[in-house]
Scaffold this motif. Structure first.
Motif, PDB file in Angstrom:
ATOM      1  N   GLU A 221       0.835  -1.206   0.000  1.00 35.15           N
ATOM      2  CA  GLU A 221       0.000   0.000   0.000  1.00 35.15           C
ATOM      3  C   GLU A 221       0.872   1.261   0.000  1.00 35.15           C
ATOM      4  OE1 GLU A 221      -3.374   2.297  -0.187  1.00 35.15           O
ATOM      5  OE2 GLU A 221      -3.115   0.136  -0.490  1.00 35.15           O
ATOM      6  N   GLY A 222       1.979   1.226   0.745  1.00 34.26           N
ATOM      7  CA  GLY A 222       2.898   2.371   0.740  1.00 34.26           C
ATOM      8  C   GLY A 222       3.469   2.636  -0.637  1.00 34.26           C
ATOM      9  N   THR A 223       3.837   1.538  -1.321  1.00 32.65           N
ATOM     10  CA  THR A 223       4.381   1.675  -2.681  1.00 32.65           C
ATOM     11  C   THR A 223       3.333   2.255  -3.620  1.00 32.65           C
ATOM     12  OG1 THR A 223       5.811  -0.230  -2.300  1.00 32.65           O
ATOM     13  CG2 THR A 223       5.469   0.448  -4.577  1.00 32.65           C
ATOM     14  N   LYS A 224       2.109   1.796  -3.499  1.00 30.85           N
ATOM     15  CA  LYS A 224       1.025   2.279  -4.355  1.00 30.85           C
ATOM     16  C   LYS A 224       0.777   3.776  -4.118  1.00 30.85           C
ATOM     17  CE  LYS A 224      -3.293   1.238  -3.504  1.00 30.85           C
ATOM     18  NZ  LYS A 224      -4.565   0.480  -3.360  1.00 30.85           N
ATOM     19  N   GLN A 225       0.744   4.190  -2.859  1.00 28.22           N
ATOM     20  CA  GLN A 225       0.516   5.607  -2.538  1.00 28.22           C
ATOM     21  C   GLN A 225       1.681   6.484  -3.010  1.00 28.22           C
ATOM     22  OE1 GLN A 225      -2.249   6.899  -1.423  1.00 28.22           O
ATOM     23  NE2 GLN A 225      -3.254   4.895  -1.158  1.00 28.22           N
ATOM     24  N   SER A 226       2.861   5.938  -2.915  1.00 27.18           N
ATOM     25  CA  SER A 226       4.037   6.677  -3.394  1.00 27.18           C
ATOM     26  C   SER A 226       3.975   6.902  -4.892  1.00 27.18           C
ATOM     27  CB  SER A 226       5.309   5.914  -3.031  1.00 27.18           C
ATOM     28  OG  SER A 226       6.452   6.595  -3.495  1.00 27.18           O
TER      29      SER A 226
END
Length: 581
Positions: A54-59
């Motif tokens: 999820e962090g990668t997606k938001q980034s």
């Protein structure tokens, strides 16, 4: 119960499949291939993967705060995960939280010390913190990881330069040369550093490296000659220029360089010789030639010694670049400066024929038409210019004035109103529009509209001497508000005391007020400055008549008639020896 468990098993497999696919994609798109810890509890691993994904997606979609939140949760599960620390550092970096970003990138480096991407962002963080020496050290580490990457050496040297440690930068460049060989960018940078340190010979030695590497490239000889010339090593500069000439004596850069050298040595004869060669050479950049003429002749002004040379060079410029509009425009500037207005006009016309989108040339052409009183040409050319510059109000001003002079007053009003409507932020030009509209309305005997336009012109600029004078004169001709007209006329005279027209206006207002003796004084002053003015001569005759000097009055009326006066009653005055107003 089996039916209940089966979907859960399938779901778990789907989640694992998703994270597996995700793990493969991140490995390709991030600087790490370090796997998750093998001894992490299965559910914790699954939770970690979800937060990391999820962090990668938001980034990726630019939500740095959401990305940071998820990477923080992932690191709460596994603080040793290098890629998560790196990604969190990137998120903090984009949020300008530099100290926190630095802490996490250091963690990433701790657990994965050979990953170049971690060092790159650390160097960027330190640079943002203006810790240039720290950033230089990080780039030094990168040169160890990738010794063939020139970008790291350049970045390290730049950091030392930002830290005001040029000697360290030079050492980096030396290392880079040993590793990668002689490079033009590096050599030029070193030569600049040496010049700042006043190490002229060391700077020259650097340029000679480029000459040794490319002995036919005249650019490097020119740089070397400039190094010597600027720093007072004139003989060495000349030696380099001679080497250039031996390689190619017909090269325009060589000719121009020799001209500059001889000019700096005040050997103007030799300078002129090489300059003419360069100007005859179509390969020499026209902008360089134009700059020379502007700088050496137009900006400094003509002298008896350089005027002929300036025109010779301008003619050569046109011969070498016949299709270049700027060559004709420059020649036009020289001719205009020499008061050869008709010849200048020819060159400006040629320039706008070759290139229509240079507003300054159109404007200069129209100024010349005004000075030559060629109203038909001014009207036609201002209209043509409007096709290319429809939003330039001064073009409508020129056309409006031309229509006034051609006595097409209705068209003058139309054009001037159009120009006024697009004049913004230029009160002086707005005032000129109003003043000329006043003239156009007056000629149509619309005195109310004329007065309103004069008032607007003077509201914008109370010191508009032309508007003051003309408004005052027109009021005097109508015999209206004579005291107010006198004040306006007096104001115009205070602004331009020697103006013949203003002196005549003031004298004429005094005449209208019945102050004939004082009127005579002012009109005589006007006549001294403009002895052939038919209008002033007629006014003088009228004043003399009122003072009882009938014979002298008739004599002045006759002079006015001989000067081309079109006054309606002038011949009757002469014939009947009496006033007709």
């Amino acid at each position: 119960m089996i039916k209940l468990k089966f979907p859960l098993v399938v779901l778990s497999c789907l989640v694992l499949l998703s994270t597996s696919c995700k793990r493969e994609r991140l490995a390709q798109g991030t600087p790490s291939t370090v796997p998750a810890k093998k001894d992490t509890d299965f559910l914790k691993q699954l939770e970690f993967d979800n937060y990391y994904y999820e962090g990668t997606k938001q980034s990726m979609v630019g939500n740095a705060d959401k990305a940071a939140e998820n990477f923080e949760k992932a690191l709460n599960i596994d603080e040793t995960h290098a890629p998560a620390n790196y990604e969190l550092a990137r998120a903090y970096f984009s949020m300008s939280r530099m100290d926190e970003a630095l802490g996490h990138v250091d963690q990433a480096i701790k657990y994965e010390p050979d990953n170049k991407w971690y060092y790159i962002i650390k160097a960027q963080i330190l640079e943002q913190q203006k810790n240039f020496l720290g950033a230089a050290g990080v780039y030094g580490k990168l040169t160890g990881l990738e010794p063939e990457n020139a970008e790291y050496y350049n970045s390290m040297a730049n950091m030392y330069l930002f830290a005001n440690q040029p000697q360290k930068a030079l050492e980096v460049y030396e290392r880079m040369e040993k590793q990668l060989g002689v490079n033009e960018i590096v050599v030029l940078q070193k030569h600049k550093i040496y010049l700042r340190q006043n190490e002229v010979e060391k700077a020259a030695k650097e340029i000679r490296k480029l000459i040794d590497q490319s002995p036919q490239d005249l650019r490097y000889y020119k740089i070397l000659a400039d190094v010597y010339q600027v720093n007072g090593y004139h003989e060495k500069a000349f030696e380099v220029l001679e080497q250039m000439a031996e390689i190619d004596s017909t090269n325009g850069k060589v000719q121009m360089a020799l001209a500059e050298y001889y000019r700096s040595q005040r050997n103007y004869e030799r300078a002129a010789y090489y300059l003419k060669q360069a100007f005859n050479n179509p390969e020499v950049d026209i902008d360089q030639k134009v700059e020379i003429i502007y700088g050496n002749y137009l900006m400094q002004g003509f002298t008896n010694e350089n005027k002929e040379e300036a025109f010779t060079l301008a003619e050569m410029l046109i011969e070498a670049h016949p299709g270049e509009a700027k060559a004709h425009a420059l020649y036009g500037d020289l001719l205009y400066r020499d008061n050869q207005k008709k010849e200048a006009r020819k060159q400006y016309r040629q320039s706008v024929e070759l290139q229509q989108n240079v507003f300054a040339v159109w404007q200069q052409l129209l100024f010349i038409e005004s000075e030559l009183s060629d109203w038909e040409a001014m009207k036609s050319e201002s209209r043509t210019a409007q096709e290319y510059f429809p939003n330039q109000p001064i073009l409508y001003f020129f056309e409006g004035v031309a229509n006034l002079q051609l006595e097409d007053y209705k068209e003058a009003v139309s054009v001037l109103e159009t120009g006024l409507s697009i004049t913004v932020g230029n009160p002086n030009l707005q005032g000129q529009f109003h003043a000329n509209l006043a003239e156009a309305y007056y000629r149509q005997e619309n005195y109310k509209a004329s007065d309103e336009q004069f008032e607007k012109a003077l509201d914008l600029n109370p010191d508009n001497a032309v508007a003051l004078n003309n408004y005052a004169y027109y009021l005097s001709l109508r015999g209206e508000r004579l005291e107010e007209a006198q004040e306006m006329s007096k104001r115009s005279l205070s602004l331009e005391p020697g103006n013949a027209s203003y002196l005549d206006t003031y004298g004429w207002i005094l005449y209208k007020l019945g102050n004939y003796a004082e009127a005579k004084t002012y009109i005589e002053q006007a006549l001294q400055k403009s002895p052939e003015s038919a209008e002033v001569l007629e006014h003088y005759g009228d004043v003399l008549f009122q003072l009882g000097e009938t014979g002298k009055a008739v004599e002045q009326w006759q002079k006015a008639l001989a000067s081309g006066s079109d006054s309606v009653n002038l011949e009757k005055k002469i014939k009947e020896k009496r006033l007709y107003e």
